[in-house]
Scaffold this active site. Structure first.
Site, PDB file in Angstrom:
ATOM      1  N   ASP A  18      71.356  61.199  -0.024  1.00  0.00           N
ATOM      2  CA  ASP A  18      72.074  61.805   1.100  1.00  0.00           C
ATOM      3  C   ASP A  18      72.153  63.328   0.931  1.00  0.00           C
ATOM      4  OD1 ASP A  18      73.469  61.912   3.448  1.00  0.00           O
ATOM      5  OD2 ASP A  18      75.363  61.232   2.613  1.00  0.00           O
ATOM      6  N   ASN A  66      69.887  54.811  11.193  1.00  0.00           N
ATOM      7  CA  ASN A  66      69.110  56.050  11.351  1.00  0.00           C
ATOM      8  C   ASN A  66      68.243  56.049  12.611  1.00  0.00           C
ATOM      9  OD1 ASN A  66      68.556  56.564   7.768  1.00  0.00           O
ATOM     10  ND2 ASN A  66      70.116  57.439   9.106  1.00  0.00           N
TER      11      ASN A  66
HETATM   12  C1  FPP Z   1      69.693  61.603   4.064  1.00  0.00           C
HETATM   13  O1  FPP Z   1      69.962  62.936   4.343  1.00  0.00           O
HETATM   14  C2  FPP Z   1      68.280  61.291   3.956  1.00  0.00           C
HETATM   15  C3  FPP Z   1      67.569  60.469   4.803  1.00  0.00           C
HETATM   16  C4  FPP Z   1      68.142  59.823   5.984  1.00  0.00           C
HETATM   17  C5  FPP Z   1      66.151  60.204   4.596  1.00  0.00           C
HETATM   18  C6  FPP Z   1      65.640  60.171   3.199  1.00  0.00           C
HETATM   19  C7  FPP Z   1      64.189  60.372   3.267  1.00  0.00           C
HETATM   20  C8  FPP Z   1      63.435  61.112   2.439  1.00  0.00           C
HETATM   21  C9  FPP Z   1      63.969  61.759   1.224  1.00  0.00           C
HETATM   22  C10 FPP Z   1      61.995  61.347   2.737  1.00  0.00           C
HETATM   23  C11 FPP Z   1      61.062  60.180   2.856  1.00  0.00           C
HETATM   24  C12 FPP Z   1      61.207  59.125   1.851  1.00  0.00           C
HETATM   25  C13 FPP Z   1      60.288  58.647   0.984  1.00  0.00           C
HETATM   26  C14 FPP Z   1      60.641  57.445   0.202  1.00  0.00           C
HETATM   27  C15 FPP Z   1      58.962  59.248   0.740  1.00  0.00           C
HETATM   28  P1  FPP Z   1      70.696  63.248   5.721  1.00  0.00           P
HETATM   29  O2  FPP Z   1      69.653  63.538   6.732  1.00  0.00           O
HETATM   30  O3  FPP Z   1      71.621  62.135   6.064  1.00  0.00           O
HETATM   31  O4  FPP Z   1      71.477  64.541   5.333  1.00  0.00           O
HETATM   32  P2  FPP Z   1      72.903  65.022   5.898  1.00  0.00           P
HETATM   33  O5  FPP Z   1      73.883  63.934   5.584  1.00  0.00           O
HETATM   34  O6  FPP Z   1      73.153  66.280   5.132  1.00  0.00           O
HETATM   35  O7  FPP Z   1      72.726  65.253   7.358  1.00  0.00           O
END
Ligand code: FPP
Length: 238
Positions: A18, A66
């Site tokens: 996250d 998501n």
């Molecule tokens: C959370 O940060 C992250 C995600 C929803 C996506 C995670 C995906 C990756 C790291 C990239 C692709 C994955 C792989 C396995 C290659 P957020 O967007 O919720 O951040 P925030 O809470 O600060 O808005």
């Protein structure tokens, strides 16, 4: 830093990655910049987990919820997923890592399904670490799905117990995670592995996901090793 005790390793570590969006915002950049840098943190964690000897690593890469994000962000995440899989499948092979997924893959764009299925097929005989990507996954979806399958199979109520129920989950044959890590300072479960984390140790860190390093992963393992896991028993009983 204290050393990791290799006789007391969690078999299964799960991570809620996250904070990509906030990391980008802090830098005055768009959210996708955070996701791109999140992929490097994925690499770091996969490498260190395999190096330490963790048997299962589950990463929450995309939740059922998501899908409600802006369309542009979803498609950027899917593109990142496809390019990371394509690029890293040889690394998985070189490191004897087996890739599997949990979640409703049928919801993913065709190209993502195709690349994931190919990578799973290619790595299926690897015997080192199991890397499990949770994609279009949520714990409630998984539990409901299990119940539907149980009803469909006309399982006798008397037969149904913890062990049998587990066989209907996405994580069939995977041990429950002993340790669940969440980055970015949020202290929530967010619909991740609801059944499986009944007795997991929870580890929260303020680090935003793109900043989560190999050292941070090690710190989480060391913290886990300091804990006394009682499973409802008293200290003297353990
Ligand atoms: C959370 O940060 C992250 C995600 C929803 C996506 C995670 C995906 C990756 C790291 C990239 C692709 C994955 C792989 C396995 C290659 P957020 O967007 O919720 O951040 P925030 O809470 O600060 O808005």
């Amino acid at each position: 830093m204290q050393k990791i005790n290799h006789n007391n390793l969690p078999q299964h570590v799960a991570i809620t990655m996250d904070g990509n969006g906030r990391w980008a915002k802090e830098k005055g950049m768009l959210r996708n910049f955070g996701h791109r840098n999140g992929v490097s943190a994925v690499k770091e964690s996969v490498e260190i987990a395999a190096e330490i000897g963790i048997k299962y690593l589950t990463l929450y890469a995309f939740s059922t919820e998501n899908w409600n994000r802006p369309k542009k962000e979803i498609s950027a995440l899917m593109n990142l997923l496809v390019s990371a899989i394509k690029k890293e499948v040889s690394t998985l092979m070189n490191n004897n890592i087996r890739l599997t997924t949990i979640g409703d893959l049928t919801e993913l764009p065709h190209i993502a399904q195709k690349n994931l299925n190919e990578a799973k097929e290619r790595t299926k005989n690897n015997t080192g670490m199991n890397l499990i990507l949770a994609l279009s996954y949520s714990g409630r979806w998984e539990i409901l799905n299990a119940i539907k399958k149980i009803i469909k199979n006309k399982i006798n109520i008397e037969e149904l117990n913890d062990l049998l129920f587990q066989q209907y989950l996405e994580t069939k044959n995977v041990p429950d995670p002993e340790l669940l890590i969440r980055t970015s300072g949020e202290k929530r479960i967010s619909n991740f592995l609801l059944w499986q984390i009944a007795y997991s140790e929870l580890y929260f860190t303020d680090k935003l996901w793109p900043d989560f390093t190999k050292n941070d992963f090690k710190k989480a393992i060391i913290d886990y090793q300091r804990r006394e896991r009682r499973f409802g028993l008293t200290t003297n009983q353990i």
